[in-house]
Write a protein that holds these residues in place. Structure first.
Motif, PDB file in Angstrom:
ATOM      1  N   THR A 112       0.848  -1.195   0.000  1.00  0.00           N
ATOM      2  CA  THR A 112       0.000   0.000   0.000  1.00  0.00           C
ATOM      3  C   THR A 112       0.881   1.242   0.000  1.00  0.00           C
ATOM      4  N   GLY A 164      -9.599  -4.249  -6.381  1.00  0.00           N
ATOM      5  CA  GLY A 164      -9.358  -4.714  -5.005  1.00  0.00           C
ATOM      6  C   GLY A 164      -9.124  -3.503  -4.114  1.00  0.00           C
ATOM      7  N   ASP A 169     -14.342  -4.560  -4.918  1.00  0.00           N
ATOM      8  CA  ASP A 169     -13.688  -5.560  -4.062  1.00  0.00           C
ATOM      9  C   ASP A 169     -14.658  -6.715  -3.840  1.00  0.00           C
ATOM     10  N   ILE A 170     -14.146  -7.930  -3.873  1.00  0.00           N
ATOM     11  CA  ILE A 170     -15.007  -9.091  -3.668  1.00  0.00           C
ATOM     12  C   ILE A 170     -15.412  -9.230  -2.201  1.00  0.00           C
ATOM     13  N   SER A 187     -16.339  -8.242  -8.627  1.00  0.00           N
ATOM     14  CA  SER A 187     -15.045  -8.253  -9.299  1.00  0.00           C
ATOM     15  C   SER A 187     -15.148  -7.535 -10.646  1.00  0.00           C
ATOM     16  N   ASN A 207      -3.392  -3.538  -6.527  1.00  0.00           N
ATOM     17  CA  ASN A 207      -2.499  -4.035  -5.476  1.00  0.00           C
ATOM     18  C   ASN A 207      -3.158  -5.308  -4.945  1.00  0.00           C
TER      19      ASN A 207
END
Ligand code: SAH
Length: 284
Positions: free
Chosen positions: A132, A153, A175-176, A203, A219
């Motif tokens: 990050t 993500g 994001d999942i 997704s 990332n």
């Protein structure tokens, strides 16, 4: 985890270099929090969940390591508000142009830095991951202003929030993880960028059809970056940029040889410990 309940504190003696392995296994067997010291890991589990089975799993983890690893104490601790205790341990960090702090820390921002208020609600790990930090540093030298950003993500939403703060026009993050969706939404509002940052749970299918982005951020991890390379690269607009992390330096060759990434130009690379961040540019 807001109510008070009994926790068992298990103290394990193990060298620092093996602690990450032990911690990830502890999380698998139901531990919820850890504190690390040079030679010790203190791990916490709801007492009612610490049964013979968990204990023997813990012993097998220790025995499976190529180093000394032993339980040195096990005790039930006073009920306490776990979140509050954990929150106290999160310190502000400076990363490139950013000063990142949790909302509950009342501390003034150095003049020359951009404030990001991010509440990381994970059960363990303080500070922010190397990857990050690398992405945030790379963003600092990448955002020119007005970009459309795709954040693959999104997690806490930190990268999109940072990009917008640097002048990007809009960000779309997905994001999942359901929890990430909630957390990114909260952080987006807290940082007052919600009019420019759209978040979806899911997704690649959540991305608006045919939409291309001036900047794509991912990332995630090596396997996902390789298996979804086409989906990632095809979303980068001609002349656009792609920032990848979640990669170790040993993963670089596999990324550069990948059919989709090899069609882009590698223009920058940052490294922190064994982690890397790669920046690519797509031809016009
Ligand atoms: N962008 C944040 C979070 C990175 S962690 C940061 O830089 O700090 C990676 C995130 O990717 C996790 O939140 C995980 O849930 C998400 N993720 C992993 N695989 C995914 C997939 N196939 N689709 C969408 N999100 C995914």
């Amino acid at each position: 985890m807001t109510e008070k309940m009994n926790y068992t504190e298990v103290t394990i003696a193990v060298e620092l270099q093996y602690q990450d392995i032990v911690i990830s296994e502890l999380m698998e067997i139901g531990f919820e929090g850890v504190e690390q010291e040079e030679r010790l890991v203190r791990a916490y589990i709801t007492s009612s969940l610490y049964l013979a089975e968990q204990r023997s799993a813990l012993i097998s983890i220790c025995n499976g390591l190529p180093a000394d690893c032993q339980i040195v104490s096990e005790k039930v601790i006073e009920p306490k508000n776990w979140n509050e205790e954990w929150e106290k341990t999160i310190e502000p960090v400076t990363v490139g142009k950013f000063f990142i702090k949790p909302s509950w820390k009342d501390i003034s921002v150095p003049d020359d830095l951009i404030l990001l208020e991010i509440d990381p609600k994970m059960a363990f790990g303080t500070g922010y991951h190397e990857t990050t930090r690398l992405m945030l540093r790379m963003l600092g030298s990448t955002v020119d202003g007005g970009e459309e950003v795709l954040d693959i993500g999104t997690g806490t939403g930190v990268l999109s929030i940072a990009a917008i703060r640097l002048g990007a026009g809009h960000a779309f993050g997905f994001d999942i993880d359901e929890w990430s969706y909630d957390n990114a939404s909260e952080n987006s509002q807290r940082n007052r960028v919600s009019d420019r940052f759209k978040i979806r749970e899911g997704s690649f299918e959540t991305i608006p059809e045919n939409k291309l982005y001036d900047m794509v951020l991912a990332n995630v991890n090596r396997n996902m970056l390789l298996s979804t390379s086409y989906q990632i690269v095809s979303r980068v607009a001609p002349g656009g940029k792609l920032l990848l992390s979640g990669l170790l330096d040993v993963d670089e060759a596999a990324i550069l040889q990948n059919r989709d990434y090899s069609g882009l130009q590698l223009v920058d690379k940052l490294q922190e410990n064994e982690w890397i961040c790669l920046k690519f540019k797509k031809g016009k």
